[in-house]
Write an enzyme that holds these catalytic residues in place. Structure first.
Site, PDB file in Angstrom:
ATOM      1  N   GLU A 286       0.629  -4.240  11.943  1.00 43.03           N
ATOM      2  CA  GLU A 286       0.309  -3.356  11.351  1.00 43.03           C
ATOM      3  C   GLU A 286       1.037  -2.204  12.163  1.00 43.03           C
ATOM      4  O   GLU A 286       1.432  -1.928  13.316  1.00 43.03           O
ATOM      5  CB  GLU A 286      -0.893  -2.216  11.771  1.00 43.03           C
TER       6      GLU A 286
ATOM      7  N   GLU B  51       1.469   4.253   2.507  1.00 48.78           N
ATOM      8  CA  GLU B  51       2.325   3.344   4.411  1.00 48.78           C
ATOM      9  C   GLU B  51       3.340   3.980   4.600  1.00 48.78           C
ATOM     10  O   GLU B  51       4.504   2.370   4.035  1.00 48.78           O
ATOM     11  CB  GLU B  51       1.162   2.375   4.732  1.00 48.78           C
TER      12      GLU B  51
ATOM     13  N   HIS C  68       0.657  -1.541   0.112  1.00 48.24           N
ATOM     14  CA  HIS C  68       0.122  -0.376  -0.282  1.00 48.24           C
ATOM     15  C   HIS C  68       0.487   1.539  -0.132  1.00 48.24           C
ATOM     16  O   HIS C  68       1.884   0.844   0.752  1.00 48.24           O
ATOM     17  CB  HIS C  68      -1.231  -0.153   0.859  1.00 48.24           C
ATOM     18  N   ALA C  69       0.685   2.163  -0.915  1.00 53.99           N
ATOM     19  CA  ALA C  69       1.726   3.460  -1.584  1.00 53.99           C
ATOM     20  C   ALA C  69       2.094   4.390  -0.613  1.00 53.99           C
ATOM     21  O   ALA C  69       2.759   4.583   0.100  1.00 53.99           O
ATOM     22  CB  ALA C  69       0.635   3.559  -2.452  1.00 53.99           C
TER      23      ALA C  69
ATOM     24  N   ARG D  54      -5.686  -7.133  -2.242  1.00 58.67           N
ATOM     25  CA  ARG D  54      -6.876  -7.898  -2.266  1.00 58.67           C
ATOM     26  C   ARG D  54      -6.874  -8.556  -3.838  1.00 58.67           C
ATOM     27  O   ARG D  54      -7.834  -9.149  -4.256  1.00 58.67           O
ATOM     28  CB  ARG D  54      -8.118  -6.879  -2.501  1.00 58.67           C
TER      29      ARG D  54
ATOM     30  N   HIS E 227       2.486  -3.052   7.587  1.00 56.59           N
ATOM     31  CA  HIS E 227       1.359  -2.478   6.890  1.00 56.59           C
ATOM     32  C   HIS E 227       1.701  -1.167   7.649  1.00 56.59           C
ATOM     33  O   HIS E 227       2.049  -1.582   8.468  1.00 56.59           O
ATOM     34  CB  HIS E 227       0.105  -3.052   6.831  1.00 56.59           C
ATOM     35  N   SER E 228       0.797  -0.045   7.921  1.00 55.38           N
ATOM     36  CA  SER E 228       0.485   0.959   8.635  1.00 55.38           C
ATOM     37  C   SER E 228      -0.837   0.987   8.239  1.00 55.38           C
ATOM     38  O   SER E 228      -1.361   1.178   7.207  1.00 55.38           O
ATOM     39  CB  SER E 228       1.124   2.118   8.854  1.00 55.38           C
ATOM     40  N   TYR E 229      -1.775   1.788   9.688  1.00 56.26           N
ATOM     41  CA  TYR E 229      -0.846   1.776  11.329  1.00 56.26           C
ATOM     42  C   TYR E 229      -2.108   1.109  11.704  1.00 56.26           C
ATOM     43  O   TYR E 229      -3.634   0.464  11.302  1.00 56.26           O
ATOM     44  CB  TYR E 229      -0.711   3.373  10.836  1.00 56.26           C
TER      45      TYR E 229
HETATM   46 ZN   LIG Z   1      -2.445  -1.621   4.498  1.00 52.06          ZN
END
Ligand SMILES: [Zn+2]
Length: 428
Positions: free
Chosen positions: A379, A184, A181-182, A252, A304-306
């Site tokens: 996360e 994060e 995910h860009a 996904r 990932h975050s958050y």
């Molecule tokens: Zn993410």
């Protein structure tokens, strides 16, 4: 901020406003919503899935828990009306998103040193990261190899670094990825910190390389990552267009119960699952990397975050994998090491039970298809220790976040090492 810095900041502010290079968040607000009942929670969840107009940074998980939603100016009245009608408690968490984004951009721009050693005082761009890797490969040829494992839609190299101390004994492998995910940004920063510690602080961490090889892919989605730096701070997806909208949520897009739940068929949605499983070249690159090492890989960690969660499969159903206790054990060891070191609390559990169901994730795929026995999504924290800063931990918070996270990651790696050290090759 000193006067001099302030003057630069103001000038930069004007310059950027005039140039129009960046997406403007003028008037945007981040709302904090807190569902008190199951029905309020369901309303918020269906709103988050049904429309791409509101950007839910987090989705209401438990009753009484706050989650943040980015709302453009023209929709704020409608959104507030919706919340009031349903009697949902809300507050404005960030009143002026644009200033927040500009401040971060400014802080990013004033610390521009990338000398011989990496410093964790700003977020690095994609080309700096690949440059750093190539330097390490030159400097530590016996420890480091860098490989291009695929190409992004915009033809960037997707690079992974392998850190491995030669030995005749077979070793288990740990795969860490980040930046699927860009927006994060703290996730690639943490992946880089792992590389830095294992390679440049080898003497201190050599026990983690005695029985283990590490493969680290710090930016799975380089097109999105760059776009979030140069154009639109809160960009999440890839950059391949579908009709009038751009990008797929690569988390996904994996072919395991793909599209069953928690993913959108609308290309404009933040959780668009792609036109079919593995429609995205970035997801394919990660899959192929997983597959190439799956025989020895015992631990897949996706950063990932958050929100401070250690999540494990399944994401597509609330039932648990048969081996959930093994995975839970490893995740708990990470959470408890962090708690002891800094007091920070991580919530541990299966994605569906702790957060919400979402099919097609890389962590489900790693366990379900590639049979990597320990699969965990971490996360990472936001900047403030609460949700308030969202994806925007200030550059001066990076060092403390990556250090704290590394404590948890080391503990999980040691736990995996102990569990699988004597397992014969191929045994799962
Ligand atoms: Zn993410």
């Amino acid at each position: 901020m000193s006067l001099k810095l302030l003057i630069i900041f103001v000038h930069l502010h004007i310059l950027l406003a005039v140039s129009g290079e960046y997406k403007s968040y003028v008037g945007y607000k981040v709302y904090q919503v807190t569902p008190k009942t199951k029905s309020e929670q369901n309303h918020l969840r269906s709103l988050s899935l049904s429309t791409e107009l509101y950007d839910f940074w987090s989705i209401p998980k438990k009753l009484g828990e706050k989650s943040n939603v980015l709302v453009p100016p023209k929709l704020q009245e409608t959104f507030e009306r919706f919340l009031r009608k349903l009697n949902i408690t809300y507050a404005v968490a960030i009143d002026d998103v644009e200033t927040r984004v500009q401040r971060e951009r400014f802080l990013q721009s004033v610390v521009r040193t990338f000398s011989q050693s990496i410093k964790f005082n700003r977020y690095y761009r994609y080309d700096e990261i690949t440059h750093y890797f190539d330097n390490l490969a030159r400097k530590y040829p016996k420890l480091v190899t860098v490989k291009t494992v695929g190409k992004s839609f915009e033809n960037r190299d997707i690079k992974a670094i392998t850190i491995s101390k030669h030995s005749i004994e077979p070793k288990n492998t740990i795969l860490v990825d980040a930046g699927i995910h860009a927006r994060e940004w703290i996730a690639p920063a943490t992946a880089l910190y792992i590389v830095h510690e294992l390679v440049e602080n080898y003497a201190k961490n050599k026990n983690l390389l005695k029985n283990l090889n590490w493969v680290i892919l710090p930016v799975v989605n380089p097109d999105g990552y760059e776009y979030s730096h140069t154009k639109e701070r809160f960009w999440r997806k890839t950059r391949k267009p579908y009709g009038n909208c751009i990008g797929t949520d690569p988390n996904r897009n994996f072919d395991f119960h793909w599209n069953e739940i928690g993913a959108s068929s609308n290309p404009c949605s933040e959780t668009f699952r792609g036109e079919n499983a593995f429609s995205e070249t970035e997801a394919i690159a990660l899959r192929d990397l997983m597959r190439s090492i799956s025989r020895d890989c015992k631990f897949y960690l996706s950063l990932h975050s958050y929100g401070q969660y250690m999540l494990y499969p399944w994401g597509y159903t609330e039932s648990l994998p048969e081996t959930w206790k093994e995975i839970d054990d490893v995740a708990q060891s990470g959470a408890s090491a962090i708690r002891k070191a800094s007091g920070s609390q991580y919530t541990v559990g299966s994605s569906t039970n702790v957060l919400y169901a979402a099919a097609g994730g890389s962590d489900d795929y790693a366990l379900g298809v590639e049979e990597i026995p320990i699969s965990i999504t971490m996360e990472l924290p936001s900047g403030s220790g609460s949700d308030l800063n969202g994806f925007d931990p200030s550059p001066n918070k990076i060092q403390s976040i990556v250090e704290e996270s590394w404590i948890g990651i080391k503990a999980m790696a040691s736990s995996v090492d102990e569990k699988f050290r004597n397992a014969t090759k191929g045994f799962r």
